[in-house]
Motif scaffolding. Structure first.
Motif, mmCIF file in Angstrom:
data_model
loop_
_atom_site.group_PDB
_atom_site.id
_atom_site.type_symbol
_atom_site.label_atom_id
_atom_site.label_comp_id
_atom_site.label_asym_id
_atom_site.label_seq_id
_atom_site.Cartn_x
_atom_site.Cartn_y
_atom_site.Cartn_z
ATOM 1 N N LYS A 136 0.830 -1.208 0.000
ATOM 2 C CA LYS A 136 0.000 0.000 0.000
ATOM 3 C C LYS A 136 0.865 1.258 0.000
ATOM 4 O O LYS A 136 0.470 2.296 -0.542
ATOM 5 C CB LYS A 136 -0.927 0.014 1.221
ATOM 6 C CG LYS A 136 -2.136 -0.918 1.131
ATOM 7 C CD LYS A 136 -2.935 -0.873 2.428
ATOM 8 C CE LYS A 136 -4.158 -1.784 2.382
ATOM 9 N NZ LYS A 136 -5.235 -1.212 1.554
ATOM 10 N N LEU A 137 2.054 1.178 0.603
ATOM 11 C CA LEU A 137 2.962 2.323 0.657
ATOM 12 C C LEU A 137 3.871 2.411 -0.570
ATOM 13 O O LEU A 137 4.698 3.311 -0.667
ATOM 14 C CB LEU A 137 3.828 2.249 1.929
ATOM 15 C CG LEU A 137 3.090 2.357 3.268
ATOM 16 C CD1 LEU A 137 4.072 2.233 4.431
ATOM 17 C CD2 LEU A 137 2.313 3.667 3.370
ATOM 18 N N ASN A 138 3.713 1.458 -1.493
ATOM 19 C CA ASN A 138 4.516 1.423 -2.734
ATOM 20 C C ASN A 138 6.015 1.377 -2.451
ATOM 21 O O ASN A 138 6.809 2.111 -3.050
ATOM 22 C CB ASN A 138 4.184 2.630 -3.620
ATOM 23 C CG ASN A 138 2.768 2.589 -4.160
ATOM 24 O OD1 ASN A 138 2.315 1.555 -4.638
ATOM 25 N ND2 ASN A 138 2.064 3.705 -4.060
ATOM 26 N N ILE A 139 6.399 0.492 -1.541
ATOM 27 C CA ILE A 139 7.807 0.356 -1.163
ATOM 28 C C ILE A 139 8.357 -0.954 -1.723
ATOM 29 O O ILE A 139 7.724 -2.006 -1.603
ATOM 30 C CB ILE A 139 7.944 0.381 0.381
ATOM 31 C CG1 ILE A 139 7.590 1.775 0.900
ATOM 32 C CG2 ILE A 139 9.356 -0.002 0.816
ATOM 33 C CD1 ILE A 139 7.443 1.843 2.389
ATOM 34 N N GLU A 140 9.517 -0.874 -2.343
ATOM 35 C CA GLU A 140 10.171 -2.079 -2.851
ATOM 36 C C GLU A 140 10.686 -2.913 -1.678
ATOM 37 O O GLU A 140 11.156 -2.365 -0.677
ATOM 38 C CB GLU A 140 11.321 -1.712 -3.777
ATOM 39 C CG GLU A 140 10.885 -1.025 -5.070
ATOM 40 C CD GLU A 140 12.048 -0.721 -5.981
ATOM 41 O OE1 GLU A 140 13.189 -1.122 -5.657
ATOM 42 O OE2 GLU A 140 11.817 -0.077 -7.028
#
Length: 233
Positions: free
Chosen positions: A11-15
């Motif tokens: 949801k936080l768009n973190i790799e």
């Protein structure tokens, strides 16, 4: 809990990698076990710890400059945000500082168990830790403390290189950036951007203030222990 953590990170768009997720889960288990006999956090259930500590820390991940090599987290407590970010950024050296020994003892335990070679743990106050070797040596400053921004600036900014950045985390907007105007001027720094973010599940508001250091500081800062808190700039 792995599924809940992964969903939040997505949801936080973190790799992420499986290794990083594994290390966060190990960290969570160590924290819960240690917290059963030594108070490190008031949060007790796994989902709250994941969202309000781990994911809260990761709100900063996409704001870190790619060229960052050294970071310092002052008043890190049980490792937030510094330890979480150290797990996700193995190429950055993180100094995690807290003045309370029971907290740094826990951080050493996490460092050892997770084999984090990019972490240095320091039991100290910022005012006592700074010296000619580490002054103006860090690219990134971190602090999730409850002190007013003007006070925190005096602890953090002297450690930063010129053009280094401080990512200040606040629970919500309080207008502290206006009150901190004098401290910013004295410490040769400026606010670059203010981010209004939300946690992925509870949607609680978080504010991150990005501050850049633009020139060297007078070596009298930070003032001796206790003074920044009693008499903010």
């Amino acid at each position: 809990m792995r599924g809940f953590l992964l969903e939040g990170i997505k949801k936080l768009n973190i790799e992420y990698t499986d290794e990083k997720i594994d290390n966060l889960i190990k960290y969570l288990k160590l924290l819960i076990e240690y917290n059963s006999h030594t108070n490190l956090t008031a949060l007790r259930d796994e989902e709250s710890i994941i969202e309000k500590h781990f994911l809260d820390s990761l709100l900063l991940q996409n704001l870190i400059k790619k060229e960052t090599k050294k970071a310092i987290d002052i008043g890190t407590g049980a490792g937030f945000p510094g330890m979480v970010l150290a797990i996700f950024n193995p190429d950055i050296e993180f100094t995690l500082m807290d003045s309370i020994g029971k907290k740094t003892k826990f951080l050493e335990l996490v460092k050892t168990n997770l084999e984090l070679n990019n972490v240095i743990v320091a039991t100290s106050r910022a005012e006592d830790y700074i010296n000619d070797e580490n002054r103006e040596m860090y690219d990134l400053g971190l602090c999730r403390g409850v002190s007013k921004l003007g006070t925190i600036l005096e602890y953090i900014i002297p450690f930063l290189k010129i053009n280094g950045e401080f990512l200040s985390q606040k629970m919500e907007g309080t207008g502290e950036e206006i009150e901190a105007g004098n401290a910013l001027k004295i410490l040769k720094s400026k606010i670059i951007e203010i981010y209004n973010l939300k946690l992925p599940f509870s949607k609680e508001t978080r504010v991150v203030i990005k501050i850049e250091k633009i020139a060297s500081n007078d070596k009298k800062y930070p003032r001796r222990a206790g003074i920044p808190l009693k008499r903010p700039l």
